[in-house]
Design an enzyme around this catalytic site. Structure first.
Site, PDB file in Angstrom:
ATOM      1  N   THR A  85     -65.310   7.603  27.504  1.00 52.57           N
ATOM      2  CA  THR A  85     -64.893   6.242  27.863  1.00 52.57           C
ATOM      3  C   THR A  85     -65.530   5.880  29.200  1.00 52.57           C
ATOM      4  O   THR A  85     -65.174   6.453  30.240  1.00 52.57           O
ATOM      5  CB  THR A  85     -63.360   6.134  27.991  1.00 52.57           C
ATOM      6  OG1 THR A  85     -62.764   6.557  26.765  1.00 52.57           O
ATOM      7  CG2 THR A  85     -62.946   4.704  28.293  1.00 52.57           C
ATOM      8  N   LYS A 160     -63.195  -0.497  23.993  1.00 55.46           N
ATOM      9  CA  LYS A 160     -62.353   0.643  24.391  1.00 55.46           C
ATOM     10  C   LYS A 160     -61.561   0.315  25.662  1.00 55.46           C
ATOM     11  O   LYS A 160     -60.374   0.654  25.774  1.00 55.46           O
ATOM     12  CB  LYS A 160     -63.257   1.866  24.604  1.00 55.46           C
ATOM     13  CG  LYS A 160     -62.563   3.093  25.159  1.00 55.46           C
ATOM     14  CD  LYS A 160     -61.537   3.662  24.216  1.00 55.46           C
ATOM     15  CE  LYS A 160     -60.728   4.766  24.874  1.00 55.46           C
ATOM     16  NZ  LYS A 160     -59.558   5.148  24.118  1.00 55.46           N
ATOM     17  N   LYS A 228     -58.441   5.498  35.513  1.00 53.30           N
ATOM     18  CA  LYS A 228     -59.887   5.188  35.478  1.00 53.30           C
ATOM     19  C   LYS A 228     -60.159   4.033  34.516  1.00 53.30           C
ATOM     20  O   LYS A 228     -60.904   3.108  34.819  1.00 53.30           O
ATOM     21  CB  LYS A 228     -60.634   6.467  35.066  1.00 53.30           C
ATOM     22  CG  LYS A 228     -62.128   6.353  34.848  1.00 53.30           C
ATOM     23  CD  LYS A 228     -62.558   6.383  33.392  1.00 53.30           C
ATOM     24  CE  LYS A 228     -62.091   7.534  32.561  1.00 53.30           C
ATOM     25  NZ  LYS A 228     -62.531   7.497  31.168  1.00 53.30           N
TER      26      LYS A 228
END
Ligand SMILES: NC(=O)C1=CN([C@@H]2O[C@H](COP(=O)(O)OP(=O)(O)OC[C@H]3O[C@@H](n4cnc5c(N)ncnc54)[C@H](OP(=O)(O)O)[C@@H]3O)[C@@H](O)[C@H]2O)C=CC1
Ligand SMILES: O=CCCC(=O)O
Length: 282
Positions: A85, A160, A228
């Protein structure tokens, strides 16, 4: 995430070569038949298709484009599939380096956590070279239950990040609800049950709720990665001037949780940041 995915490829009879920064984590895979290469470059040189599963943009760029990185082992006829990701800019950068070697690139971040990875039930959000997508589809079908092809590089990363932005805010809100229910004298386990039967029911709440009530956070998705992803999603939102105040507030909460040493706990441990906040103001 990389280990169970590699394991499923081995189980399916694929010829798998592995590398990881901490080599000892490769040992269980090697004992099950994987070969080991001593650098990402060597993996890429020895494989038709190289999958990368890294923590964050920095490590994804380093393993692909750094010294002895996968790019150096790429060439015409080879493909690089990055399932980490990362943000759109990182994915585009890696794509450019791979393309410069005459190879193909597919970004393919996954929805679904540790258990879906083990069970081959991931959801792939892919974008990039369509021919590579078609070539690796049988492999994606070993690893996952569904796959989306979203067009140009960056669209997979963006999808995502949007999904995980929603997830991070949902978990923060759920945490507030659990603590509020307890403070007003309700049984939070009953709250979890009520939520599970109504219109806001979500597998995530049913899965994590019972352990959150017991202040247990067995790690499936590390909290540091959720923070994150919120950070990267906020950057994505800023790039198109989209207002995301809920996600911004949730991000602050995950940052507090990290400062309490909860980075490697499951992201549901974000509830601990709210407990600490209540004590601060008591
Ligand atoms: N866990 C989950 O539920 C999900 C995670 N993801 C995403 O998948 C990715 C991996 O997640 P997960 O497996 O949970 O994370 P982990 O933290 O367990 O694994 C991270 C991997 O990245 C490697 N790594 C980290 N920094 C570097 C570096 N500087 N150089 C080389 N390698 C490095 C680690 O190597 P080492 O072993 O040496 O530390 C390890 O192999 C992340 O992008 C995450 O957001 C996506 C869906 C679900
Ligand atoms: O990026 C991690 C997602 C975790 C999940 O989808 O359960």
């Amino acid at each position: 995430m990389g280990s169970p995915m590699a394991l499923n490829l081995i189980k399916a009879g694929c010829d798998v070569i592995v590398w990881n920064r901490t080599k000892s984590k490769c040992d269980p895979l090697i004992s099950l038949g994987a070969k080991y290469s001593s650098s990402p470059e060597e993996v890429a040189a020895n494989c038709d298709v190289t999958f990368a599963m890294l923590a964050d943009p920095e490590s994804a760029i380093d393993v692909a484009c750094g010294k002895n990185g996968a790019v150096s082992g790429m060439g015409p006829g080879k493909g690089y599939v990055d399932v980490s990701t990362v943000d759109v800019a990182t994915s585009k950068l890696i794509n450019e380096h791979i393309k410069a070697r005459g190879a193909l690139f597919l970004e393919a971040p996954v929805s679904g956590s540790k258990k879906p990875a083990e069970d081959g039930q991931l959801i792939f959000l892919t974008a990039g070279d369509r021919s590579l997508y078609e070539l690796v589809s049988p492999l994606l079908d070993i690893l996952g239950k569904s796959r989306f092809y979203l067009g140009k590089v960056g669209n997979g990363a963006a999808m995502k990040l949007v999904v995980n932005m929603i997830m991070g805010s949902m978990m923060a809100s759920f945490s507030e609800g659990i603590l509020l229910s307890k403070k007003v004298g309700l049984d939070p386990s009953v709250l979890v049950e009520v939520v599970s039967q109504g219109p806001i029911s979500a597998p995530m709440y049913s899965l994590k709720g019972p352990s959150m009530v017991k202040s247990q956070y067995p790690t499936a998705f590390p909290l540091k990665h959720q923070q994150k992803d919120l950070r990267l999603a906020l950057g994505l939102a800023e790039s198109v001037s989209q207002s995301t105040p809920i996600a911004a507030a949730a991000n602050e909460l995950y940052k507090v949780a990290k400062s309490y040493g909860l980075s490697d706990e499951d992201f549901s441990a974000v509830i601990e940041a709210l407990k600490a906040k209540s004590q601060d103001t008591a």
